[in-house]
Design a protein around this motif. Structure first.
Motif, PDB file in Angstrom:
ATOM      1  N   UNK A  96       0.834  -1.205   0.000  1.00 44.89           N
ATOM      2  CA  UNK A  96       0.000   0.000   0.000  1.00 44.89           C
ATOM      3  C   UNK A  96       0.866   1.252   0.000  1.00 44.89           C
ATOM      4  N   UNK A  97       1.866   1.293   0.856  1.00 49.31           N
ATOM      5  CA  UNK A  97       2.720   2.480   0.932  1.00 49.31           C
ATOM      6  C   UNK A  97       3.525   2.649  -0.354  1.00 49.31           C
ATOM      7  N   UNK A  98       4.013   1.548  -0.919  1.00 48.87           N
ATOM      8  CA  UNK A  98       4.732   1.640  -2.188  1.00 48.87           C
ATOM      9  C   UNK A  98       3.851   2.268  -3.261  1.00 48.87           C
ATOM     10  N   UNK A  99       2.572   1.900  -3.296  1.00 51.94           N
ATOM     11  CA  UNK A  99       1.653   2.463  -4.284  1.00 51.94           C
ATOM     12  C   UNK A  99       1.361   3.933  -4.004  1.00 51.94           C
ATOM     13  N   UNK A 100       1.233   4.298  -2.727  1.00 48.52           N
ATOM     14  CA  UNK A 100       1.024   5.711  -2.383  1.00 48.52           C
ATOM     15  C   UNK A 100       2.210   6.554  -2.824  1.00 48.52           C
ATOM     16  N   UNK A 101       3.411   6.031  -2.623  1.00 47.32           N
ATOM     17  CA  UNK A 101       4.615   6.751  -3.035  1.00 47.32           C
ATOM     18  C   UNK A 101       4.673   6.865  -4.555  1.00 47.32           C
ATOM     19  N   UNK A 102       4.426   5.758  -5.242  1.00 42.18           N
ATOM     20  CA  UNK A 102       4.516   5.757  -6.710  1.00 42.18           C
ATOM     21  C   UNK A 102       3.517   6.721  -7.339  1.00 42.18           C
ATOM     22  N   UNK A 103       2.349   6.857  -6.721  1.00 48.52           N
ATOM     23  CA  UNK A 103       1.304   7.715  -7.288  1.00 48.52           C
ATOM     24  C   UNK A 103       1.396   9.156  -6.798  1.00 48.52           C
ATOM     25  N   UNK A 104       2.365   9.428  -5.903  1.00 50.57           N
ATOM     26  CA  UNK A 104       2.525  10.762  -5.316  1.00 50.57           C
ATOM     27  C   UNK A 104       1.214  11.225  -4.672  1.00 50.57           C
ATOM     28  N   UNK A 105       0.584  10.327  -3.938  1.00 46.88           N
ATOM     29  CA  UNK A 105      -0.725  10.612  -3.354  1.00 46.88           C
ATOM     30  C   UNK A 105      -0.637  11.742  -2.336  1.00 46.88           C
TER      31      UNK A 105
END
Length: 253
Positions: free
Chosen positions: A207-216
């Protein structure tokens, strides 16, 4: 937005950073608290038997005491690289770009029993101390709770709390914080949901990797749910009351 992670018991050795600089860590208002825990842990390390009891070590883990003895002189590395284990494997931070790491440093915090909350790229040595460890003359929860909670709760958009309850108690956010506590569950064929143990850490890392990748950059719990719908992470839309009175939602995996 700020994502708050628990640390890991396991940590990489070594590092190519200079010795620990408490003045270089995020949340500088916690410097004196950090120094007090550091001194207590180094003092404990002078007594091997006391360390074994306080840190709940097995006889094959005596090297952890050596780590604690050398805390002020040991080499450092960024916290996001120092911690290992299932959650941090899920992050796969070794594959991040420089821009990913910069975003994480601004938006990802790790709740350490030794240092309190630290930023992703804060340089730290390897150490052994858990939220339930017993230091002579110092109770970690009482030592950290008020000051860490206040530091974390400074306005920064939504606080996404992925800590275990033991680490959340070291820096409680309070019912008035703009925060959401995420609990990972799985769903059986009949719709029954149950908590996950081992794999909840992996889910949090991804989840955190995806938040980082998407610049959420998220402002409230509903924005996290909407972001999840768009990025393949299924959150419940029903909120409960979580640790410390903050909103709680489920991440269904």
């Amino acid at each position: 937005m700020r994502v708050i992670l628990p640390p890991s018991e396991t940590k990489r050795d070594g590092g190519d950073g200079a010795a620990l600089d408490l003045d270089g860590l995020a949340f500088p208002e916690l410097r004196d608290r950090r120094s007090a825990v550091l001194d207590a842990l180094i003092e404990l390390a002078a007594d091997e038997e006391a360390s074994v009891r306080a840190l709940k070590l097995g006889r094959t883990q005596l090297g952890e005491i050596d780590r604690n003895r050398q805390l002020r002189s040991a080499a450092t590395m960024p916290a996001i690289d120092r911690y290992t284990g299932v959650l941090f494997d899920g992050l796969a931070a070794e594959s991040w770009s420089a821009a990913d790491r910069a975003f994480a440093h601004e938006n990802v915090v790790i709740q350490s029993a030794l240092f309190g909350p630290i930023a992703a790229l804060d340089e730290i040595p390897a150490y052994r101390l858990s939220h339930d460890s017993r230091l002579p003359g110092l109770r970690l929860r009482a030592h950290w709770a008020a000051e860490s909670g206040a530091a974390l709760s400074r306005p920064s958009g939504l606080l996404v709390d992925l800590r275990s309850e033991g680490y959340a108690a070291l820096g409680p956010l309070g019912a008035d914080a703009n925060a959401v506590y995420v609990r990972v569950v799985t769903e059986d064929g009949d719709g029954t949901r149950r908590a996950l143990a081992h794999f909840n850490k992996q889910a949090k890392g991804r989840l955190v990797a995806a938040l980082v990748a998407s610049r959420a950059r998220l402002d409230d719990p509903s924005a996290l749910v909407d972001w999840g719908d768009a990025h393949g992470h299924r959150f419940s839309r029903t909120q409960r009351i979580g640790p410390g009175g903050v909103a709680e939602i489920e991440l269904v995996v």
